[in-house]
Design a protein around this motif. Structure first.
Motif, PDB file in Angstrom:
ATOM      1  N   CYS A  41     -13.434 -21.255 -25.647  1.00 19.28           N
ATOM      2  CA  CYS A  41     -14.583 -21.002 -24.918  1.00 19.28           C
ATOM      3  C   CYS A  41     -14.377 -21.957 -23.806  1.00 19.28           C
ATOM      4  O   CYS A  41     -14.629 -23.206 -24.119  1.00 19.28           O
ATOM      5  CB  CYS A  41     -15.899 -21.338 -25.842  1.00 19.28           C
ATOM      6  SG  CYS A  41     -17.536 -20.970 -25.066  1.00 19.28           S
ATOM      7  N   HIS A  43     -17.062 -23.623 -22.385  1.00 20.40           N
ATOM      8  CA  HIS A  43     -18.223 -24.486 -22.969  1.00 20.40           C
ATOM      9  C   HIS A  43     -17.727 -25.658 -23.826  1.00 20.40           C
ATOM     10  O   HIS A  43     -17.772 -26.816 -23.301  1.00 20.40           O
ATOM     11  CB  HIS A  43     -19.467 -23.723 -23.722  1.00 20.40           C
ATOM     12  CG  HIS A  43     -20.373 -24.859 -24.066  1.00 20.40           C
ATOM     13  ND1 HIS A  43     -21.140 -24.723 -25.053  1.00 20.40           N
ATOM     14  CD2 HIS A  43     -21.110 -25.673 -23.141  1.00 20.40           C
ATOM     15  CE1 HIS A  43     -22.179 -25.404 -25.394  1.00 20.40           C
ATOM     16  NE2 HIS A  43     -21.939 -26.144 -24.131  1.00 20.40           N
ATOM     17  N   CYS A  65     -19.286 -15.604 -27.593  1.00 18.77           N
ATOM     18  CA  CYS A  65     -19.129 -16.993 -28.205  1.00 18.77           C
ATOM     19  C   CYS A  65     -19.891 -17.157 -29.426  1.00 18.77           C
ATOM     20  O   CYS A  65     -20.926 -17.073 -29.055  1.00 18.77           O
ATOM     21  CB  CYS A  65     -18.993 -17.902 -27.318  1.00 18.77           C
ATOM     22  SG  CYS A  65     -18.582 -19.393 -28.267  1.00 18.77           S
ATOM     23  N   HIS A  68     -22.657 -20.646 -29.376  1.00 19.02           N
ATOM     24  CA  HIS A  68     -23.820 -20.978 -28.648  1.00 19.02           C
ATOM     25  C   HIS A  68     -24.153 -19.609 -28.204  1.00 19.02           C
ATOM     26  O   HIS A  68     -25.215 -19.710 -27.218  1.00 19.02           O
ATOM     27  CB  HIS A  68     -23.754 -21.966 -27.539  1.00 19.02           C
ATOM     28  CG  HIS A  68     -23.397 -23.290 -28.298  1.00 19.02           C
ATOM     29  ND1 HIS A  68     -22.251 -24.005 -27.947  1.00 19.02           N
ATOM     30  CD2 HIS A  68     -24.008 -24.282 -29.127  1.00 19.02           C
ATOM     31  CE1 HIS A  68     -22.161 -25.168 -28.741  1.00 19.02           C
ATOM     32  NE2 HIS A  68     -23.320 -25.237 -29.468  1.00 19.02           N
TER      33      HIS A  68
HETATM   34  S1  FES Z   1     -18.745 -23.250 -27.478  1.00 18.62           S
HETATM   35 FE1  FES Z   1     -18.980 -21.373 -26.828  1.00 18.62          FE
HETATM   36  S2  FES Z   1     -21.128 -21.110 -25.892  1.00 18.62           S
HETATM   37 FE2  FES Z   1     -20.927 -23.081 -26.785  1.00 18.62          FE
END
Ligand code: FES
Length: 111
Positions: A41, A43, A65, A68
């Protein structure tokens, strides 16, 4: 090139996690097309799934994902909603030979 999987290992409308050397991949078959992405991801840089092979949202319209809830377009890997909106999953280019999926190794990342 390395063989990654067979195209018929992934069913239409389904996703699957694949190990490829040190890398983890997401494979999705959507409307007859196979899509491959690094399972990371944008993020937090972690794998997307919390259950094996479960990468899609409930409607099976997006890659999701589990940490989050970021949503990614299956066709492009673009994040359209969530904390990494505007970023994207890294696509893996591949070619098909006799039902087998082949790709060039990803160069190792500098530490
Ligand atoms: S780790 Fe994937 S949305 Fe935060």
């Amino acid at each position: 090139m390395d063989q990654i999987c067979r195209i018929d290992e992934i069913e239409e409308g389904q996703s699957k996690g694949l190990d490829w050397g040190e890398h983890k991949l997401i494979a999705v078959k959507h409307q007859g097309q196979l899509y491959l992405y690094l399972n990371r991801c944008p993020h937090r840089g972690i794998p997307l799934e919390w259950q094996p092979d479960q990468f899609l949202d409930l409607e099976r319209q997006f890659i999701q994902c589990s940490t989050h809830g970021a949503l990614f377009r299956i066709e492009t890997g673009d994040c359209i909603q969530g904390p990494c909106q505007g970023q994207a999953l890294q696509p893996i280019e591949f070619s098909l030979r006799d039902g087998e999926v082949w790709a060039d190794p990803i160069p190792s990342e500098p530490n």
